[in-house]
Design a protein around this motif. Structure first.
Motif: not given
Lengths: 952, 303
Positions: A522-530, A774-779, A820-825
């Motif tokens: 998955t792509s991971v979205y942080l406050v300042d970057k992706r 599909p751009i941001r999730r492999y599922s 993990m992506a959710q938690m990182a966000g």
């Protein structure tokens, strides 16, 4: 020359077989030194002509033994260590001892700058040795290492080069010296590196025999056979340990009690018995008489370094009532140790500044669920205030805390870059740049790639470029996954299309890019970057459904009646051209602006009408509207420092897009399940067990409210009723707390669950999957492939779509990455919240959402943050009333949903620890606990509801 | 299947030779042919041996496996035998021609080892009583058949059992009367099969005319009226007899033959044991020095 290697193996069924491997010796194996002219070099020699010298040793090649790799791998990975001969014997031993170590060694070997050479001594005619009679395998391998080191020594005797055998085994050193080898211990060796003092810290202290013998603190773990047997017999069970984020001495596992799935508690250090967050442990259920209630204690940091283990009860409230099922850890099936980020505890550094003597200090991990780690360092003072990485070496029974060693420095704490790296590391997010191999899979045209006649005429693609397609996304969105259109048909019906970026056109199974994306998940979205899942050429350009360019898409096209009844649905690959990329706000303005009457706007209005209808139908089926306190930061452009924080606002158009995405996802889920009964990737959301709601329901009873858990429908209804007059936030709060009682939605493979289990509880749909991003999730990528295979009879697809076991593994990876992506966000938001509050003191209204024995958790709606207010653990005026779950101090009661006013500050780095938000009670005033706000700004005094205690 | 046949003239020649204590190949009546024995030549097997007695050639492999105990004998392991004649060994073994002989030999071998006369303490083969035990599979393969097959099979089997190593097991007490065991993967740790040296050899006497001989060739076998197999262990104890052939025996001759067999068996056992022991010592010696141990294997046939 032919030799044989023999050993006995136990088969899975329990039988034994004698395995005999033929082993051929060679006379053409190279020493791989650039100095050597005797050996045939089939490849460029690896070892340099002038290896480094140290203050105690002349220029030398290093030959480490197996244990050096097992215990000191971080040292060998250090840049100062080069020109190392790795013996095949050592590598083979490592393969059996530890796969992670073996993999790291392989990485080292492939790094050409490190100059590590794998010498195939087991196949070299002069260095192969047979096991002597009565010799243990270990002794034989040690001897093989000495024989090879000796061979190297003799090989270079004319070049004035030393060969240094590195081993911490004294007997081995002595035997080496006896045959003329230079053998040194790791500690002695590192002493020679005067110019690289940090090496001394990296030396790990796995077996520190000199450490003072503490009393045995923990029970011995059972042997693997005993555990296996216990699990088979049902006296033990196996589960993954989840440590509470509030209290490191409290953990839960999921297991069965009397055939019923329950959350089982593991309370206290002693019962956790050296297991660490995430470990797969074997547990034994305690007799019901020893069951405890969860402690409801929050641990403040740094109050327990040297405290005794206790019997596990001192942390918990002893009481007679029926406790929760409680278990103790009797063994660890699989350790999930990893390098941990964190900082040194300043208090634990006792030496004088500038001292370089070795001392034992305490390292605190960022992950609150991982215990502090004892490490030895000579550079304690230099490390204070730095974010460092530490690895655990061992956790012996006689040590309160695990023992570890320093790995590397990340940067100074509080620094945004460093902290972001820390949170990515802590959440196991792969954030490296894409490798060349991956980028090689991109279309060679790069940015100039265009849709050609080939796509239009030869790929069974529907040409939809004449439709009025538009996309609606948040502002600044560059990876546009989805677009929509609606068109009136001649028969009075409407054609509604959802178009999803055709990622699988570019990402084919088996490509390096596909593997990379599958690993990232998955792509991971942080406050300042992706952190992108796919290279940005695809994500933000070629796949992204930008306006006014031709793009490939995967479309779901419905025929609907005016009332939104679905007449027909079809799926097809297509070519589209989006006419406009709206932001939610722009789309909303268009809908609201009566003057706009163009086709596109009327289309959006129609879609909106449909969406409202679908939504109403979905609500009627029992879909839940849940809430979470989400915030958005306004970042200053240059410094990226947060300047303001606001709650995320939802517009009607958000719901519009969401409805159509749900519609598409459900339709696709049905389609792929129909064709792939056993291997469709679906997403389910299990119904939450009623026990999760116990506490919340107890509290709601006080307001004469209840949650009906019969079905999601009844829950949705009771949530709608959960209002208190004059308290507009109350309902949101209930929804937030309900959300936390829910289970996690998961990807799963359709063959692994029975059909009733497919249900998505929150969305109230019997089947669901992810198709639309599909751009941001492999599922979604997999689902695209499944759908393509389902609709196109000529589609060629490999086993990856039909193999149930592989699909299940992939689901596990995606679930993990997703979490993990959710938690990182979330961590990123927390980081920015802390940055925002740095140097500020805010006093805000908050709501109590959880009561603990020594404090309570407050949610501040304005900032969407929550924190623990500690009620001074030792001499608290508060005491916990178990039955009503309230904290009571004289005439003040703190209970769930209660209003409090809190002061929010961010504690600096005074303890060398993580930056931490601190909440203190301002109102109601409780002497000894509450503080006088140190704020100058005047406060609105309107909404404080006195929470006086009623007479008991 | 063409049965082996012998002409009256040949028969008379052999009978006369036996009567005069000078057999066709020059041996006396109680003399053996040249014997070649080597053990440990199959590295994949738990134990193995190959014996060549004259032209008769037998290879025995022993396989050890873990199995469940039989419910009525919860604390003993088992020895399971199987004899197979390779079709290449003799013309008469082609097709299903060896089936009868295989069965006969298998049963005979089975009778030797499953019982106290076999010399093995089957209780020692039990790993966890009532649960697991070792199964010893003895697989004898007849590579070449030139008379005196059963004696050769037993001799070879005995040597293979001497070579057999049973992986070491470590039994763990799990409490509640439950046990589980681990197998040590190092072959060096494996233990020899106790009691192999108490297992018998078989001396088969063939009565031709009024006299009897040992170690007959194929043609001599065809002349025998009575065949008496006698099992004897190293203590000179009688471990079993089996009479076959169409003729009959006087009681006095029977006891005379048993006595002779015993007298022949003792020096035979002694020789075999010495040879096996010497080979083993030589091998150990090489391995102590870290030298490579070569087996002659099938080249032994040429010597």
């Amino acid at each position: 020359m032919l030799r044989k290697k023999t050993f006995v193996k136990r088969t899975r069924k329990g039988n034994v077989i004698k395995v005999v491997n033929e082993h051929y010796l060679r006379d053409d194996i190279s020493c791989s030194s650039q100095l050597c002219t005797k050996c045939p070099h089939f490849k460029d020699p690896v070892l340099s002509t002038l290896p480094r010298s140290t203050s105690t040793l002349p220029n030398h090649y290093l030959v480490p033994d197996t244990n050096v790799f097992m215990n000191q791998l971080d040292l060998l990975e250090h840049n100062a260590i080069k020109d190392v001969v790795i013996l095949e014997t050592v590598r083979d031993e490592l393969r059996h001892l530890s796969m992670p170590v073996f993999n790291r060694l392989s990485t080292l070997l492939s790094d050409t700058t490190k100059r590590f050479y794998l010498f195939a001594n087991e196949h070299h005619k002069d260095t192969y040795i047979e096991k002597l009679h009565g010799e243990s395998p270990n002794d034989r391998n040690d001897r093989a290492i000495r024989v090879s080191a000796k061979w190297y020594k003799d090989h270079f005797k004319d070049h004035g080069l030393q060969i240094v055998m590195l081993t911490d085994d004294r007997a081995n050193r002595e035997k080496g010296a006896a045959i003329g080898l230079k053998a040194v211990s790791v500690t002695d060796y590192v002493k020679g590196f005067v110019d690289v003092p940090e090496l001394a810290d990296i030396v790990s202290h796995a077996k520190d025999a000199n450490a003072k013998k503490e009393d045995i603190m923990y029970e011995q773990h059972l042997s693997p056979t005993q555990i296996q047997h216990g699990i088979k017999k049902g006296t033990l069970f196996q589960a993954s340990l989840q440590v509470s984020t509030h209290n490191i001495h409290e953990a839960t596992v999921s297991g069965e009690v009397d055939g019923e799935a329950r959350t089982i508690y593991v309370l206290g250090r002693k019962h956790m018995n050296r297991s660490i967050q995430g470990d797969i442990v074997a547990l034994q259920l305690l007799p019901a008489s020893e069951w405890k209630r969860s402690a409801s204690m929050a641990m403040e940091d740094s109050d327990d370094e040297e405290a005794g283990v206790g019997d596990g009860t001192d942390m918990t409230s002893v009481q007679d009532g029926p406790g929760e099922p409680t278990a103790k850890v009797v063994g660890i099936v699989r350790k999930k140790w990893r390098p941990y980020c964190g900082a040194l505890a300043r208090k634990s550094v006792h030496s004088k500044p500038g001292s370089t003597a070795k001392e034992t200090v305490i390292f605190r991990t960022m992950d609150r669920r991982v215990p502090p780690i004892k490490i030895q360092t000579t550079q304690a003072h230099a490390l204070i205030g730095q974010r460092i990485v530490v690895a655990i070496d061992s956790w012996p029974v006689d040590s309160m805390l695990p023992l570890g060693h320093f790995v590397k420095v990340l940067g100074s704490s509080g620094d945004r870059e460093t902290e972001t790296e820390v949170l990515l590391l802590e959440h196991d997010v792969p954030y490296q740049e894409f490798s060349k191999r991956v980028l090689a899979d991109l279309p060679s045209e790069g940015d100039d790639w265009v849709v050609t006649d080939q796509h239009v005429h030869h790929e069974k693609r529907l040409d939809l470029r004449d439709r009025n397609i538009c996309s609606i996304d948040p502002p600044g969105c560059t990876d546009i996954d989805d677009a929509l259109h609606v068109k009136e048909l001649d028969n009075g019906h409407f054609e509604v299309g959802v178009h999803i970026a055709d990622v699988t056109y570019f990402v084919k199974p088996g490509q390096a890019m596909d593997e990379e994306a599958a690993g990232r998940g998955t792509s991971v979205y942080l406050v300042d970057k992706r952190i992108d899942m796919l290279p940005s050429l695809l994500g933000t350009n070629l796949c992204s459904l930008r306006s006014n360019v031709d793009r490939l898409a995967f479309s779901c096209i419905w025929e609907m009646t005016e009332e939104g009844e679905i007449v027909d649905v079809k799926y097809t690959k297509s070519i589209i051209q989006s006419k406009y990329s709206f932001t939610y706000e722009e789309a909303q303005t268009r809908i609201d602006d009566e003057r706009m009457q163009d086709d596109l706007t009327r289309g959006i209005r129609r879609l909106n009408k449909y969406a409202k209808r679908f939504r109403a139908a979905r609500m009627a089926r029992g879909a839940l509207t849940l809430a979470s306190p989400e915030v958005r930061f306004q970042l200053e452009n240059d410094s990226q420092d947060p300047v303001d924080v606001e709650m995320k606002e939802l517009k009607e158009t958000n719901a519009l897009v969401e409805e159509f995405m749900l519609l598409a996802n459900i339709a696709v889920a049905e389609k792929i399940y129909k064709h792939f009964r056993n291997s469709a990737m679906l997403r389910r959301h299990p119904s939450p067990p009623a026990s999760n709601f116990d506490q919340l329901r107890d509290v709601l009873h006080e307001y004469n409210l209840d949650l009906d858990l019969q079905s999601s429908k009844s829950l949705a209804d009771s949530l709608n009723l959960a209002c208190v007059d004059g308290d507009s936030y109350f309902n949101t709060l209930v929804r937030i707390m309900t959300t936390r009682c829910m289970m996690q939605a998961q990807y799963f493979c359709s063959g692994t669950e029975s059909e009733p289990e497919f249900r998505h509880y929150g969305l109230a749909t019997p089947i669901y999957t992810h198709f639309t991003s599909p751009i941001r999730r492999y599922s979604d990528v997999i689902v695209h492939r499944l759908l393509q295979a389902a609709i196109d009879p000529d589609a060629v697809y490999g086993k990856e779509l039909t193999d149930m076991a592989k699909m299940k593994d992939q689901c596990d990876v995606l679930n993990h990455r997703h979490r993990m992506a959710q938690m990182a966000g979330r961590s990123s938001v927390e980081l920015y919240t802390n940055l925002f509050f740095r140097g500020k003191t805010e006093v805000e209204m908050g709501r109590v959402i959880r009561v603990l024995k020594n404090g309570f958790v407050v949610l501040v709606p304005k900032f969407g943050i929550e924190g623990i207010v500690y009620t001074n653990a030792h001499d608290s005026p508060f005491h916990l009333e178990e039955t009503s779950n309230q904290l009571v101090a004289n005439d003040v009661t703190i209970k769930i949903f209660g209003h409090v006013k809190v002061q929010i500050t961010v504690e600096g780095d005074q303890d060398g620890m993580r930056q931490k938000m601190k909440m203190q009670l301002v109102e109601p005033v409780v002497p000894g606990v509450s503080v006088q706000p140190t704020l100058k700004r005047a406060l609105p005094e309107s909404t404080i509801e006195e929470t006086k205690k009623a007479k008991v | 299947m063409p049965a082996p046949v012998i002409s009256p003239a040949e028969k008379a020649y052999i009978q006369d030779g036996v009567a005069h204590d000078c057999r066709a190949d020059g041996r006396s009546r109680l003399e053996y042919r040249h014997l070649v024995l080597e053990s440990g030549l199959l590295s994949q097997a738990g134990g193995s041996a190959r014996c060549r007695l004259g032209e008769t050639d037998v290879l025995v492999g022993v396989k050890v496996e873990i199995g469940e105990v039989e419910p009525d004998k919860p604390n003993v392991g088992r020895i399971l035998c199987n004899v197979e004649c390779a079709p290449s060994a003799s013309q008469q073994f082609e097709g299903r021609g060896a089936d009868d002989l295989n069965n006969t030999l298998t049963q005979a071998l089975d009778r030797i080892y499953n019982g106290p006369q076999g010399g093995f303490d089957l209780e020692k083969l039990c790993i966890i009583p009532g649960q697991s035990c070792w199964l010893i599979y003895i697989d004898a393969m007849v590579m070449d058949y030139a008379g005196n097959l059963f004696d050769t099979i037993v001799m070879t089997t005995r040597a293979a059992l001497q070579d057999t190593r049973i992986p070491k097991t470590e039994v763990q007490d799990l409490g509640d009367g439950e046990f589980e065991f681990d197998v040590v993967d190092d072959v060096e740790e494996a233990e020899p099969l106790e009691g192999w040296d108490d297992s018998p050899v078989v001396v088969t006497l063939y009565k031709i005319g009024e006299r009897y001989i040992v170690d007959p060739t194929m043609l001599e076998e065809l002349c025998a009226q009575v065949i008496l197999s006698v099992g004897v262990n190293k203590h000179g104890q009688l471990c079993g007899t089996q009479k076959s052939g169409l003729g009959s025996l006087e009681p006095s001759l029977l006891s005379d033959m048993i006595q002779t067999a015993t007298q022949l068996a003792l020096p035979l056992i002694d020789k075999l044991d010495t040879k096996l022991h010497d080979d083993y010592e030589k091998e150990l010696d090489k391995r102590r020095k870290g030298e490579h141990v070569e087996k002659m294997g099938f080249f032994a046939a040429v010597i």
